[in-house]
Enzyme design. Structure first.
Site, PDB file in Angstrom:
ATOM      1  N   PRO A 168      -1.752   1.222  16.084  1.00 32.02           N
ATOM      2  CA  PRO A 168      -1.771   2.675  16.302  1.00 32.02           C
ATOM      3  C   PRO A 168      -3.162   3.189  16.670  1.00 32.02           C
ATOM      4  O   PRO A 168      -4.184   2.627  16.257  1.00 32.02           O
ATOM      5  CB  PRO A 168      -1.357   3.253  14.932  1.00 32.02           C
ATOM      6  CG  PRO A 168      -0.928   2.089  14.101  1.00 32.02           C
ATOM      7  CD  PRO A 168      -1.564   0.866  14.677  1.00 32.02           C
ATOM      8  N   ALA A 196       1.881   4.174   5.084  1.00 31.99           N
ATOM      9  CA  ALA A 196       2.938   3.463   4.344  1.00 31.99           C
ATOM     10  C   ALA A 196       3.948   4.444   3.758  1.00 31.99           C
ATOM     11  O   ALA A 196       5.149   4.165   3.731  1.00 31.99           O
ATOM     12  CB  ALA A 196       2.318   2.610   3.237  1.00 31.99           C
ATOM     13  N   TYR A 209      -1.098   6.871   3.385  1.00 30.22           N
ATOM     14  CA  TYR A 209      -0.561   7.882   4.322  1.00 30.22           C
ATOM     15  C   TYR A 209       0.483   7.269   5.262  1.00 30.22           C
ATOM     16  O   TYR A 209       1.630   7.742   5.344  1.00 30.22           O
ATOM     17  CB  TYR A 209      -1.764   8.442   5.084  1.00 30.22           C
ATOM     18  CG  TYR A 209      -1.505   9.375   6.232  1.00 30.22           C
ATOM     19  CD1 TYR A 209      -0.736  10.519   6.092  1.00 30.22           C
ATOM     20  CD2 TYR A 209      -2.100   9.117   7.476  1.00 30.22           C
ATOM     21  CE1 TYR A 209      -0.553  11.384   7.155  1.00 30.22           C
ATOM     22  CE2 TYR A 209      -1.932   9.978   8.540  1.00 30.22           C
ATOM     23  CZ  TYR A 209      -1.152  11.106   8.381  1.00 30.22           C
ATOM     24  OH  TYR A 209      -0.992  11.961   9.446  1.00 30.22           O
ATOM     25  N   SER A 211      -8.099   9.681   8.773  1.00 31.13           N
ATOM     26  CA  SER A 211      -7.716  10.156  10.110  1.00 31.13           C
ATOM     27  C   SER A 211      -7.281  11.617  10.134  1.00 31.13           C
ATOM     28  O   SER A 211      -7.320  12.256  11.185  1.00 31.13           O
ATOM     29  CB  SER A 211      -6.621   9.253  10.695  1.00 31.13           C
ATOM     30  OG  SER A 211      -5.492   9.214   9.866  1.00 31.13           O
ATOM     31  N   LYS A 246     -10.297  -4.683  11.073  1.00 28.60           N
ATOM     32  CA  LYS A 246      -8.953  -4.710  11.665  1.00 28.60           C
ATOM     33  C   LYS A 246      -8.821  -5.871  12.655  1.00 28.60           C
ATOM     34  O   LYS A 246      -7.769  -6.512  12.738  1.00 28.60           O
ATOM     35  CB  LYS A 246      -8.641  -3.387  12.383  1.00 28.60           C
ATOM     36  CG  LYS A 246      -8.594  -2.176  11.491  1.00 28.60           C
ATOM     37  CD  LYS A 246      -7.679  -2.339  10.296  1.00 28.60           C
ATOM     38  CE  LYS A 246      -6.209  -2.348  10.629  1.00 28.60           C
ATOM     39  NZ  LYS A 246      -5.383  -2.562   9.399  1.00 28.60           N
ATOM     40  N   GLY A 264       0.814  -1.229   0.000  1.00 28.25           N
ATOM     41  CA  GLY A 264       0.000   0.000   0.000  1.00 28.25           C
ATOM     42  C   GLY A 264       0.834   1.259   0.000  1.00 28.25           C
ATOM     43  O   GLY A 264       0.574   2.193   0.774  1.00 28.25           O
ATOM     44  N   ALA A 265       1.840   1.325  -0.901  1.00 32.52           N
ATOM     45  CA  ALA A 265       2.810   2.433  -0.889  1.00 32.52           C
ATOM     46  C   ALA A 265       2.162   3.809  -1.074  1.00 32.52           C
ATOM     47  O   ALA A 265       2.727   4.822  -0.660  1.00 32.52           O
ATOM     48  CB  ALA A 265       3.866   2.201  -1.967  1.00 32.52           C
TER      49      ALA A 265
HETATM   50  P1  NAP Z   1      -4.754   5.187   3.512  1.00 36.28           P
HETATM   51  O1  NAP Z   1      -3.964   6.421   3.354  1.00 36.28           O
HETATM   52  O2  NAP Z   1      -6.160   5.189   3.059  1.00 36.28           O
HETATM   53  O3  NAP Z   1      -3.960   3.987   2.854  1.00 36.28           O
HETATM   54  C1  NAP Z   1      -4.542   2.748   2.610  1.00 36.28           C
HETATM   55  C2  NAP Z   1      -3.651   2.011   1.642  1.00 36.28           C
HETATM   56  O4  NAP Z   1      -4.190   0.692   1.444  1.00 36.28           O
HETATM   57  C3  NAP Z   1      -3.584   2.681   0.271  1.00 36.28           C
HETATM   58  O5  NAP Z   1      -2.280   2.524  -0.233  1.00 36.28           O
HETATM   59  C4  NAP Z   1      -4.565   1.863  -0.537  1.00 36.28           C
HETATM   60  O6  NAP Z   1      -4.281   1.866  -1.934  1.00 36.28           O
HETATM   61  C5  NAP Z   1      -4.316   0.488   0.038  1.00 36.28           C
HETATM   62  N1  NAP Z   1      -5.416  -0.415  -0.267  1.00 36.28           N
HETATM   63  C6  NAP Z   1      -6.710  -0.288   0.103  1.00 36.28           C
HETATM   64  N2  NAP Z   1      -7.432  -1.302  -0.409  1.00 36.28           N
HETATM   65  C7  NAP Z   1      -6.567  -2.081  -1.126  1.00 36.28           C
HETATM   66  C8  NAP Z   1      -6.689  -3.259  -1.919  1.00 36.28           C
HETATM   67  N3  NAP Z   1      -7.866  -3.846  -2.090  1.00 36.28           N
HETATM   68  N4  NAP Z   1      -5.577  -3.755  -2.517  1.00 36.28           N
HETATM   69  C9  NAP Z   1      -4.381  -3.155  -2.353  1.00 36.28           C
HETATM   70  N5  NAP Z   1      -4.193  -2.037  -1.647  1.00 36.28           N
HETATM   71  C10 NAP Z   1      -5.274  -1.501  -1.041  1.00 36.28           C
HETATM   72  O7  NAP Z   1      -4.835   4.757   5.061  1.00 36.28           O
HETATM   73  P2  NAP Z   1      -3.721   4.819   6.201  1.00 36.28           P
HETATM   74  O8  NAP Z   1      -4.194   5.733   7.242  1.00 36.28           O
HETATM   75  O9  NAP Z   1      -2.396   5.034   5.593  1.00 36.28           O
HETATM   76  O10 NAP Z   1      -3.834   3.358   6.780  1.00 36.28           O
HETATM   77  C11 NAP Z   1      -2.809   2.412   6.546  1.00 36.28           C
HETATM   78  C12 NAP Z   1      -2.925   1.287   7.556  1.00 36.28           C
HETATM   79  O11 NAP Z   1      -2.859   1.823   8.871  1.00 36.28           O
HETATM   80  C13 NAP Z   1      -4.227   0.507   7.470  1.00 36.28           C
HETATM   81  O12 NAP Z   1      -3.947  -0.845   7.738  1.00 36.28           O
HETATM   82  C14 NAP Z   1      -5.045   1.108   8.596  1.00 36.28           C
HETATM   83  O13 NAP Z   1      -6.044   0.241   9.059  1.00 36.28           O
HETATM   84  C15 NAP Z   1      -3.953   1.328   9.624  1.00 36.28           C
HETATM   85  N6  NAP Z   1      -4.277   2.305  10.650  1.00 36.28           N
HETATM   86  C16 NAP Z   1      -4.511   3.605  10.313  1.00 36.28           C
HETATM   87  C17 NAP Z   1      -4.840   4.509  11.307  1.00 36.28           C
HETATM   88  C18 NAP Z   1      -5.132   5.947  10.992  1.00 36.28           C
HETATM   89  O14 NAP Z   1      -5.598   6.664  11.882  1.00 36.28           O
HETATM   90  N7  NAP Z   1      -4.851   6.414   9.770  1.00 36.28           N
HETATM   91  C19 NAP Z   1      -4.903   4.098  12.650  1.00 36.28           C
HETATM   92  C20 NAP Z   1      -4.636   2.765  12.958  1.00 36.28           C
HETATM   93  C21 NAP Z   1      -4.318   1.885  11.959  1.00 36.28           C
HETATM   94  P3  NAP Z   1      -4.923   2.990  -2.930  1.00 36.28           P
HETATM   95  O15 NAP Z   1      -4.109   4.234  -2.725  1.00 36.28           O
HETATM   96  O16 NAP Z   1      -4.758   2.389  -4.261  1.00 36.28           O
HETATM   97  O17 NAP Z   1      -6.348   3.161  -2.508  1.00 36.28           O
END
Ligand code: NAP
Length: 341
Positions: free
Chosen positions: A185, A15, A13, A200, A158, A9-10
């Site tokens: 997190p 990643a 946010y 978020s 999750k 998921g490069a």
């Molecule tokens: P984000 O910016 O929405 O990133 C999500 C990533 O997952 C994007 O690269 C997206 O790709 C990819 N993705 C989604 N569906 C996919 C699929 N079917 N196949 C391949 N890739 C897919 O969210 P984030 O905040 O960075 O979250 C990243 C991780 O942290 C997640 O596991 C999330 O549950 C966890 N997390 C986040 C928070 C928070 O507050 N942000 C808190 C706790 C845990 P596209 O760009 O192509 O859509």
């Protein structure tokens, strides 16, 4: 060049910051993306790799498809599985979220086992911790697990994904078993690297742009995305981390206090984050038309407490002052033109 790390998921946010942290620490990175032709979505990562003279390679892989994962893992002794859907609005079809989260995790982990990966750090969430039916004053630790029967959809995704990871790991014959570390997190804030927000950071955008004219009685446990990235790297490097989950939280903040910090920092730049209280009945009414507000309604007036002592003591994790995280989030939203004065 250091060891090669596969980061799923490069374009995301969290990643993106993990990749930056790895590149700045000398690792070579292979990231997975869904749309390899979308160069704008990874331009910020290319720029960081160029700046530090690092090696960054991007390959196509989808959490809802089998193909691509073996090739993605090949030659990577380390994996950070970060990708998972985190939609601002819940999909009508639950499987659109649960499938990529749970089955997608298994796709990545099966490929890791087949490919002889040494260690996987997986991004879970406090959402997999706190829906355990414990009282509000309970201090949540890594011993707590959310009950999927008690959770809304995203926390369910999750919880099921993390459970699937530990169960799969336990089912592997010892000779094929990679080391597994899980990060949990809290709500991640901090600078965005590109001109889009995610779920978020969206509340801070709303406060800063005054899309929300008053502040609901909502409390957040915050953590900075840069500190989350450091913890992921420490999870790859630490001798004691394998077999553990780590809560990453830097304290609970009421929404009105977040908004006050924003107001103090950005008032001079023509922005007026709200500081007035939004009464519950008004919020309830607004939530009929706004899915984001609908999702936060059950959390109004509630405060959760998490302990991150384990990450601090075992990994030596030292998160920064949350005030700095709030201000840096706002600054990045302005710098990327997501919020305009
Ligand atoms: P984000 O910016 O929405 O990133 C999500 C990533 O997952 C994007 O690269 C997206 O790709 C990819 N993705 C989604 N569906 C996919 C699929 N079917 N196949 C391949 N890739 C897919 O969210 P984030 O905040 O960075 O979250 C990243 C991780 O942290 C997640 O596991 C999330 O549950 C966890 N997390 C986040 C928070 C928070 O507050 N942000 C808190 C706790 C845990 P596209 O760009 O192509 O859509």
């Amino acid at each position: 060049m250091g060891e090669r790390v596969l980061v799923t998921g490069a374009t995301g946010y969290v990643a993106g910051h993990c990749i930056e942290e790895l590149l700045r620490h000398g690792y070579a990175v292979r990231g997975t993306v869904r749309r390899p032709g979308d160069t704008a979505a990874v331009a910020h990562l290319r720029a960081i790799a160029d700046e530090v003279g690092g090696e960054l390679e991007l390959v196509e892989a989808h959490l809802d498809r089998d193909e691509g994962w073996d090739a993605a893992v090949e030659g990577c002794p380390l994996v950070m599985h970060v990708a998972s859907p985190l939609p601002i609005e819940n999909p009508t079809d639950e499987e659109a979220l649960l499938g990529p989260a749970r089955e997608g995790t298994l796709r990545v982990l099966r490929a890791a086992a087949r490919g002889g990966v040494r260690r996987v750090v997986q991004t879970s969430s406090v959402a997999a911790v706190h829906y355990s039916g414990t009282p509000e004053d309970h201090v949540c630790t890594e011993a707590d697990w959310s009950d999927p029967a008690l959770t809304p959809l995203y926390p369910k995704s999750k919880t099921l994904a993390e459970r699937a990871a530990w169960d799969f790991h336990a089912s592997l014959p010892e000779a094929e078993r990679f080391e597994l570390v899980v990060m949990n997190p809290a709500l991640v804030i901090g600078p965005v690297q590109r001109d889009r927000t995610n779920a978020s950071v969206e509340p801070i955008r709303r406060l800063l742009s005054r899309a929300m004219p008053a502040v609901p009685a909502l409390s957040w446990n915050l953590v900075d995305v840069r500190d989350v990235a450091v913890a992921h790297r420490l999870g790859l490097e630490s001798d004691v981390a394998p077999g553990s989950r780590y809560i990453l939280s830097n304290g609970s903040w009421w929404f009105r206090d977040v908004s006050r910090v924003l107001a103090e920092a950005f008032r001079g730049e023509g922005l007026r984050p709200p500081t007035r209280h939004l009464p519950y009945p008004v919020l309830w009414l607004a939530s009929r038309f706004d899915p984001v507000l609908r999702r936060i309604l059950p959390d109004i007036g509630r405060q959760r407490i998490y302990s991150s002592d384990k990450a601090r003591t075992e990994l030596g994790w030292e998160p920064r002052d949350p005030r700095q995280s709030i201000v840096d989030t706002g600054r990045s939203l302005l710098d990327h033109g997501i919020v305009t004065p």
